[in-house]
Design a protein around this motif. Structure first.
Motif, PDB file in Angstrom:
ATOM      1  N   ASP A   1      18.016  38.077   1.168  1.00 23.87           N
ATOM      2  CA  ASP A   1      18.809  38.211   2.387  1.00 23.87           C
ATOM      3  C   ASP A   1      19.582  36.917   2.617  1.00 23.87           C
ATOM      4  O   ASP A   1      19.015  35.915   3.055  1.00 23.87           O
ATOM      5  N   ALA A   2      20.863  36.924   2.318  1.00 24.65           N
ATOM      6  CA  ALA A   2      21.701  35.735   2.455  1.00 24.65           C
ATOM      7  C   ALA A   2      21.989  35.410   3.911  1.00 24.65           C
ATOM      8  O   ALA A   2      22.501  34.336   4.215  1.00 24.65           O
ATOM      9  N   THR A   3      21.650  36.315   4.835  1.00 27.41           N
ATOM     10  CA  THR A   3      21.893  36.058   6.257  1.00 27.41           C
ATOM     11  C   THR A   3      20.692  35.402   6.931  1.00 27.41           C
ATOM     12  O   THR A   3      20.798  34.963   8.073  1.00 27.41           O
ATOM     13  N   ALA A   4      19.565  35.324   6.243  1.00 24.40           N
ATOM     14  CA  ALA A   4      18.350  34.742   6.825  1.00 24.40           C
ATOM     15  C   ALA A   4      18.434  33.211   6.859  1.00 24.40           C
ATOM     16  O   ALA A   4      19.056  32.600   5.986  1.00 24.40           O
ATOM     17  N   GLN A   5      17.808  32.603   7.851  1.00 18.23           N
ATOM     18  CA  GLN A   5      17.788  31.141   7.981  1.00 18.23           C
ATOM     19  C   GLN A   5      16.993  30.485   6.859  1.00 18.23           C
ATOM     20  O   GLN A   5      17.320  29.397   6.406  1.00 18.23           O
ATOM     21  N   THR A   6      15.912  31.121   6.426  1.00 21.43           N
ATOM     22  CA  THR A   6      15.090  30.636   5.319  1.00 21.43           C
ATOM     23  C   THR A   6      15.079  31.713   4.248  1.00 21.43           C
ATOM     24  O   THR A   6      15.283  32.892   4.551  1.00 21.43           O
ATOM     25  N   PRO A   7      14.858  31.342   2.994  1.00 19.70           N
ATOM     26  CA  PRO A   7      14.876  32.356   1.926  1.00 19.70           C
ATOM     27  C   PRO A   7      13.947  33.532   2.222  1.00 19.70           C
ATOM     28  O   PRO A   7      12.785  33.342   2.588  1.00 19.70           O
ATOM     29  N   LYS A   8      14.504  34.721   2.129  1.00 19.05           N
ATOM     30  CA  LYS A   8      13.751  35.943   2.422  1.00 19.05           C
ATOM     31  C   LYS A   8      14.123  37.005   1.386  1.00 19.05           C
ATOM     32  O   LYS A   8      15.301  37.344   1.247  1.00 19.05           O
ATOM     33  N   TRP A   9      13.129  37.493   0.673  1.00 21.36           N
ATOM     34  CA  TRP A   9      13.344  38.538  -0.324  1.00 21.36           C
ATOM     35  C   TRP A   9      12.939  39.875   0.266  1.00 21.36           C
ATOM     36  O   TRP A   9      11.882  40.002   0.886  1.00 21.36           O
ATOM     37  N   ILE A  10      13.787  40.891   0.053  1.00 22.93           N
ATOM     38  CA  ILE A  10      13.559  42.219   0.606  1.00 22.93           C
ATOM     39  C   ILE A  10      13.314  43.207  -0.539  1.00 22.93           C
ATOM     40  O   ILE A  10      14.196  43.414  -1.377  1.00 22.93           O
ATOM     41  N   PRO A  11      12.138  43.849  -0.590  1.00 29.49           N
ATOM     42  CA  PRO A  11      11.882  44.859  -1.630  1.00 29.49           C
ATOM     43  C   PRO A  11      12.807  46.066  -1.454  1.00 29.49           C
ATOM     44  O   PRO A  11      13.199  46.400  -0.335  1.00 29.49           O
ATOM     45  N   ILE A  12      13.145  46.710  -2.556  1.00 27.62           N
ATOM     46  CA  ILE A  12      13.948  47.931  -2.541  1.00 27.62           C
ATOM     47  C   ILE A  12      12.998  49.093  -2.817  1.00 27.62           C
ATOM     48  O   ILE A  12      12.370  49.149  -3.879  1.00 27.62           O
ATOM     49  N   ALA A  13      12.881  50.001  -1.867  1.00 26.64           N
ATOM     50  CA  ALA A  13      11.946  51.124  -1.983  1.00 26.64           C
ATOM     51  C   ALA A  13      12.653  52.382  -2.502  1.00 26.64           C
ATOM     52  O   ALA A  13      13.877  52.457  -2.545  1.00 26.64           O
ATOM     53  N   GLY A  14      11.842  53.362  -2.883  1.00 27.37           N
ATOM     54  CA  GLY A  14      12.353  54.678  -3.260  1.00 27.37           C
ATOM     55  C   GLY A  14      12.893  54.791  -4.668  1.00 27.37           C
ATOM     56  O   GLY A  14      13.522  55.786  -5.005  1.00 27.37           O
ATOM     57  N   LEU A  15      12.658  53.786  -5.506  1.00 29.90           N
ATOM     58  CA  LEU A  15      13.245  53.811  -6.848  1.00 29.90           C
ATOM     59  C   LEU A  15      12.498  54.767  -7.766  1.00 29.90           C
ATOM     60  O   LEU A  15      11.272  54.869  -7.723  1.00 29.90           O
ATOM     61  N   THR A  16      13.258  55.476  -8.578  1.00 34.24           N
ATOM     62  CA  THR A  16      12.685  56.423  -9.535  1.00 34.24           C
ATOM     63  C   THR A  16      13.099  56.117 -10.967  1.00 34.24           C
ATOM     64  O   THR A  16      12.558  56.685 -11.902  1.00 34.24           O
ATOM     65  N   GLN A  17      14.091  55.252 -11.123  1.00 34.83           N
ATOM     66  CA  GLN A  17      14.596  54.931 -12.462  1.00 34.83           C
ATOM     67  C   GLN A  17      15.335  53.612 -12.415  1.00 34.83           C
ATOM     68  O   GLN A  17      15.954  53.272 -11.407  1.00 34.83           O
ATOM     69  N   TRP A  18      15.264  52.860 -13.513  1.00 31.38           N
ATOM     70  CA  TRP A  18      16.021  51.612 -13.621  1.00 31.38           C
ATOM     71  C   TRP A  18      16.446  51.432 -15.061  1.00 31.38           C
ATOM     72  O   TRP A  18      15.871  52.004 -15.974  1.00 31.38           O
ATOM     73  N   SER A  19      17.490  50.622 -15.241  1.00 35.94           N
ATOM     74  CA  SER A  19      18.007  50.363 -16.577  1.00 35.94           C
ATOM     75  C   SER A  19      18.554  48.940 -16.631  1.00 35.94           C
ATOM     76  O   SER A  19      19.383  48.566 -15.799  1.00 35.94           O
ATOM     77  N   HIS A  20      18.072  48.157 -17.594  1.00 32.52           N
ATOM     78  CA  HIS A  20      18.543  46.781 -17.801  1.00 32.52           C
ATOM     79  C   HIS A  20      19.324  46.767 -19.104  1.00 32.52           C
ATOM     80  O   HIS A  20      18.801  47.170 -20.142  1.00 32.52           O
ATOM     81  N   SER A  21      20.562  46.317 -19.053  1.00 33.82           N
ATOM     82  CA  SER A  21      21.405  46.243 -20.240  1.00 33.82           C
ATOM     83  C   SER A  21      21.722  44.776 -20.523  1.00 33.82           C
ATOM     84  O   SER A  21      22.673  44.226 -19.961  1.00 33.82           O
ATOM     85  N   PRO A  22      20.937  44.117 -21.402  1.00 37.66           N
ATOM     86  CA  PRO A  22      21.139  42.688 -21.648  1.00 37.66           C
ATOM     87  C   PRO A  22      22.394  42.346 -22.439  1.00 37.66           C
ATOM     88  O   PRO A  22      22.772  41.183 -22.502  1.00 37.66           O
ATOM     89  N   GLY A  23      23.071  43.322 -23.017  1.00 38.12           N
ATOM     90  CA  GLY A  23      24.281  43.055 -23.788  1.00 38.12           C
ATOM     91  C   GLY A  23      25.565  43.400 -23.062  1.00 38.12           C
ATOM     92  O   GLY A  23      26.656  43.275 -23.628  1.00 38.12           O
ATOM     93  N   GLU A  24      25.457  43.806 -21.791  1.00 41.49           N
ATOM     94  CA  GLU A  24      26.640  44.183 -21.012  1.00 41.49           C
ATOM     95  C   GLU A  24      27.583  42.989 -20.872  1.00 41.49           C
ATOM     96  O   GLU A  24      27.145  41.866 -20.620  1.00 41.49           O
ATOM     97  N   ASN A  25      28.870  43.224 -21.027  1.00 40.06           N
ATOM     98  CA  ASN A  25      29.927  42.205 -20.889  1.00 40.06           C
ATOM     99  C   ASN A  25      29.867  41.111 -21.950  1.00 40.06           C
ATOM    100  O   ASN A  25      30.411  40.023 -21.748  1.00 40.06           O
ATOM    101  N   GLU A  26      29.231  41.364 -23.065  1.00 42.23           N
ATOM    102  CA  GLU A  26      29.223  40.386 -24.159  1.00 42.23           C
ATOM    103  C   GLU A  26      30.592  40.391 -24.832  1.00 42.23           C
ATOM    104  O   GLU A  26      31.190  41.442 -25.035  1.00 42.23           O
ATOM    105  N   GLU A  27      31.070  39.207 -25.161  1.00 44.69           N
ATOM    106  CA  GLU A  27      32.346  39.064 -25.866  1.00 44.69           C
ATOM    107  C   GLU A  27      32.123  38.224 -27.109  1.00 44.69           C
ATOM    108  O   GLU A  27      31.362  37.248 -27.084  1.00 44.69           O
ATOM    109  N   THR A  28      32.779  38.609 -28.189  1.00 49.95           N
ATOM    110  CA  THR A  28      32.631  37.890 -29.456  1.00 49.95           C
ATOM    111  C   THR A  28      33.997  37.505 -30.002  1.00 49.95           C
ATOM    112  O   THR A  28      35.016  38.086 -29.630  1.00 49.95           O
TER     113      THR A  28
END
Length: 155
Positions: A18-45
């Motif tokens: 939460d960038a609006t909080a006075q001190t660092p505050k992390w907010i969990p994201i609920a309701g997730l059923t699927q995720w995907s991490h693409s470590p090669g996205e936007n790679e340029e050669t």
């Protein structure tokens, strides 16, 4: 390999800062059923093949990138009818920041890990949809800006 086991996809936790909080505050994201991490996205050669490459292709990586996509169900509190705080922050705060302010931080880890993966990233809220016998969907895409960092999990 003997003794190793695959990990459950449901053991992953994703949070936004939460960038609006006075001190660092992390907010969990609920309701997730699927995720995907693409470590090669936007790679340029850059191709480096030359006559002395003896007919073999050569290249150098000039840019690394990565993306993270989260999908799930639009969640509300049964009593207050308020949207899940993590989803709400993405949909109503982060999604409306531009330029330098469009960057925020997202972190995730599996419950078997002792460190968070942390990205400075931009986010793009996804479509919300549903059919006659469906729950309303919710999604977001993050694109990493700069290198990833890590932080120890603290109670």
């Amino acid at each position: 390999m003997a003794g190793t086991r695959p990990i459950d996809a449901r053991g992953w936790t994703f949070e936004v800062e939460d960038a609006t909080a006075q001190t660092p505050k992390w907010i969990p994201i609920a309701g997730l059923t699927q995720w995907s991490h693409s470590p090669g996205e936007n790679e340029e050669t850059a191709e480096t093949t030359a006559f002395d490459s003896a007919g073999y292709y050569e290249q150098d990586v000039m840019q690394r990138g990565a993306s993270l996509e989260l999908e799930g169900q639009y969640r509300i509190d049964k009593t207050t009818k308020a949207q899940d705080p993590g989803q709400l922050y993405i949909d109503t705060v982060w999604a409306y920041r531009f330029g330098y302010d469009s960057r925020g931080r997202v972190r995730w880890r599996h419950d078997t890990q002792s460190k968070w993966a942390i990205w400075e990233a931009t986010c793009t809220p996804g479509e919300q949809s549903g059919g006659n016998n469906d729950k309303t969907s919710w999604s977001v895409s993050f694109v990493r800006c700069g290198p990833a960092t890590v932080s120890a999990v603290t109670p």
